[in-house]
Design a protein around this motif. Structure first.
Motif, PDB file in Angstrom:
ATOM      1  N   ALA A 103      -3.039  -3.691   4.428  1.00  0.00           N
ATOM      2  CA  ALA A 103      -2.906  -2.857   5.626  1.00  0.00           C
ATOM      3  C   ALA A 103      -1.476  -2.340   5.700  1.00  0.00           C
ATOM      4  CB  ALA A 103      -3.249  -3.662   6.872  1.00  0.00           C
ATOM      5  N   LEU A 104      -1.320  -1.103   6.109  1.00  0.00           N
ATOM      6  CA  LEU A 104       0.006  -0.483   6.166  1.00  0.00           C
ATOM      7  C   LEU A 104       0.831  -1.119   7.281  1.00  0.00           C
ATOM      8  CD1 LEU A 104       1.777   1.785   5.003  1.00  0.00           C
ATOM      9  CD2 LEU A 104       0.860   3.282   6.759  1.00  0.00           C
ATOM     10  N   PRO A 105       1.947  -1.768   6.920  1.00  0.00           N
ATOM     11  CA  PRO A 105       2.828  -2.325   7.958  1.00  0.00           C
ATOM     12  C   PRO A 105       3.650  -1.201   8.592  1.00  0.00           C
ATOM     13  CG  PRO A 105       3.702  -2.826   5.782  1.00  0.00           C
ATOM     14  CD  PRO A 105       2.412  -2.083   5.582  1.00  0.00           C
ATOM     15  N   GLU A 106       4.592  -1.561   9.429  1.00  0.00           N
ATOM     16  CA  GLU A 106       5.426  -0.555  10.096  1.00  0.00           C
ATOM     17  C   GLU A 106       6.136   0.315   9.068  1.00  0.00           C
ATOM     18  OE1 GLU A 106       9.151  -0.252  13.234  1.00  0.00           O
ATOM     19  OE2 GLU A 106       8.166  -2.167  12.923  1.00  0.00           O
ATOM     20  N   LEU A 107       6.014   1.615   9.255  1.00  0.00           N
ATOM     21  CA  LEU A 107       6.601   2.592   8.346  1.00  0.00           C
ATOM     22  C   LEU A 107       8.049   2.864   8.724  1.00  0.00           C
ATOM     23  CD1 LEU A 107       5.800   4.512   6.020  1.00  0.00           C
ATOM     24  CD2 LEU A 107       5.263   6.209   7.751  1.00  0.00           C
ATOM     25  N   GLY A 113       6.108  14.791   0.526  1.00  0.00           N
ATOM     26  CA  GLY A 113       5.056  13.840   0.178  1.00  0.00           C
ATOM     27  C   GLY A 113       5.438  12.399   0.442  1.00  0.00           C
ATOM     28  N   ILE A 114       6.723  12.073   0.452  1.00  0.00           N
ATOM     29  CA  ILE A 114       7.170  10.720   0.780  1.00  0.00           C
ATOM     30  C   ILE A 114       7.342  10.668   2.302  1.00  0.00           C
ATOM     31  CG2 ILE A 114       8.955   8.951   0.489  1.00  0.00           C
ATOM     32  CD1 ILE A 114       7.481   9.541  -2.098  1.00  0.00           C
ATOM     33  N   VAL A 115       6.464   9.924   2.948  1.00  0.00           N
ATOM     34  CA  VAL A 115       6.500   9.887   4.418  1.00  0.00           C
ATOM     35  C   VAL A 115       7.328   8.725   4.949  1.00  0.00           C
ATOM     36  CG1 VAL A 115       4.353  11.145   4.708  1.00  0.00           C
ATOM     37  CG2 VAL A 115       4.276   8.669   4.486  1.00  0.00           C
ATOM     38  N   GLY A 116       7.771   7.858   4.062  1.00  0.00           N
ATOM     39  CA  GLY A 116       8.598   6.738   4.472  1.00  0.00           C
ATOM     40  C   GLY A 116       8.513   5.622   3.451  1.00  0.00           C
ATOM     41  N   VAL A 117       8.999   4.466   3.847  1.00  0.00           N
ATOM     42  CA  VAL A 117       8.936   3.284   2.991  1.00  0.00           C
ATOM     43  C   VAL A 117       8.469   2.104   3.832  1.00  0.00           C
ATOM     44  CG1 VAL A 117      10.738   4.079   1.402  1.00  0.00           C
ATOM     45  CG2 VAL A 117      11.373   2.689   3.375  1.00  0.00           C
ATOM     46  N   LEU A 152       8.819  -0.275  -0.798  1.00  0.00           N
ATOM     47  CA  LEU A 152       7.842   0.561  -1.485  1.00  0.00           C
ATOM     48  C   LEU A 152       7.759   1.924  -0.816  1.00  0.00           C
ATOM     49  CD1 LEU A 152       4.885  -1.981  -1.821  1.00  0.00           C
ATOM     50  CD2 LEU A 152       6.654  -1.460  -3.501  1.00  0.00           C
ATOM     51  N   PRO A 153       7.768   3.010  -1.597  1.00  0.00           N
ATOM     52  CA  PRO A 153       7.596   4.335  -1.000  1.00  0.00           C
ATOM     53  C   PRO A 153       6.146   4.528  -0.568  1.00  0.00           C
ATOM     54  CG  PRO A 153       7.689   4.511  -3.382  1.00  0.00           C
ATOM     55  CD  PRO A 153       7.964   3.065  -3.039  1.00  0.00           C
ATOM     56  N   VAL A 154       5.960   5.265   0.516  1.00  0.00           N
ATOM     57  CA  VAL A 154       4.624   5.589   1.003  1.00  0.00           C
ATOM     58  C   VAL A 154       4.417   7.080   0.781  1.00  0.00           C
ATOM     59  CG1 VAL A 154       3.082   5.645   2.994  1.00  0.00           C
ATOM     60  CG2 VAL A 154       4.689   3.740   2.700  1.00  0.00           C
ATOM     61  N   ASP A 162       2.017  10.492   0.968  1.00  0.00           N
ATOM     62  CA  ASP A 162       0.886  11.125   1.650  1.00  0.00           C
ATOM     63  C   ASP A 162       0.262  12.100   0.666  1.00  0.00           C
ATOM     64  OD1 ASP A 162      -0.924  12.492   3.216  1.00  0.00           O
ATOM     65  OD2 ASP A 162       0.443  12.725   4.901  1.00  0.00           O
ATOM     66  N   PHE A 163      -0.890  11.746   0.122  1.00  0.00           N
ATOM     67  CA  PHE A 163      -1.546  12.581  -0.875  1.00  0.00           C
ATOM     68  C   PHE A 163      -2.148  13.845  -0.287  1.00  0.00           C
ATOM     69  CE2 PHE A 163      -1.647   8.407  -3.026  1.00  0.00           C
ATOM     70  CZ  PHE A 163      -0.974   8.770  -4.183  1.00  0.00           C
ATOM     71  N   ARG A 164      -2.121  13.976   1.043  1.00  0.00           N
ATOM     72  CA  ARG A 164      -2.622  15.202   1.657  1.00  0.00           C
ATOM     73  C   ARG A 164      -1.615  16.334   1.553  1.00  0.00           C
ATOM     74  NH1 ARG A 164      -3.620  13.342   7.541  1.00  0.00           N
ATOM     75  NH2 ARG A 164      -1.576  12.518   7.046  1.00  0.00           N
ATOM     76  N   ILE A 165      -0.362  16.008   1.230  1.00  0.00           N
ATOM     77  CA  ILE A 165       0.662  17.032   1.124  1.00  0.00           C
ATOM     78  C   ILE A 165       0.355  17.918  -0.085  1.00  0.00           C
ATOM     79  CG2 ILE A 165       3.138  17.472   0.810  1.00  0.00           C
ATOM     80  CD1 ILE A 165       2.516  16.146   3.462  1.00  0.00           C
TER      81      ILE A 165
END
Length: 65
Positions: free
Chosen positions: A27-31, A40-44, A52-54, A56-59
């Motif tokens: 589960a995605l913890p706090e971004l 495309g990199i929305v945060g870590v 870890l980089p997060v 967004d494949f929708r970009i």
């Protein structure tokens, strides 16, 4: 033996990745937002002491979701 796949949806489009390429699903913890990050990199996230980089494949190539 046939490979296993992890199925997921992006913008209502069914996608898959071979399970061989996955190490763990969680589960995605706090971004943590990163100013001036590449498109495309929305945060870590801090996951077990690793940053870890997060992505967004929708970009799209134009940088729009």
């Amino acid at each position: 033996m046939q490979p296993s796949y992890c199925l997921f949806k992006i913008n209502q489009r069914l996608s898959a990745i071979r399970a061989d390429y996955l190490e763990e699903v969680f589960a995605l913890p706090e971004l943590i937002l990163v100013p001036n990050a590449p498109s495309g990199i929305v945060g870590v996230v801090d996951f077990q002491g690793n940053v870890l980089p997060v992505v967004d494949f929708r970009i799209t190539a134009e940088g729009q979701p």
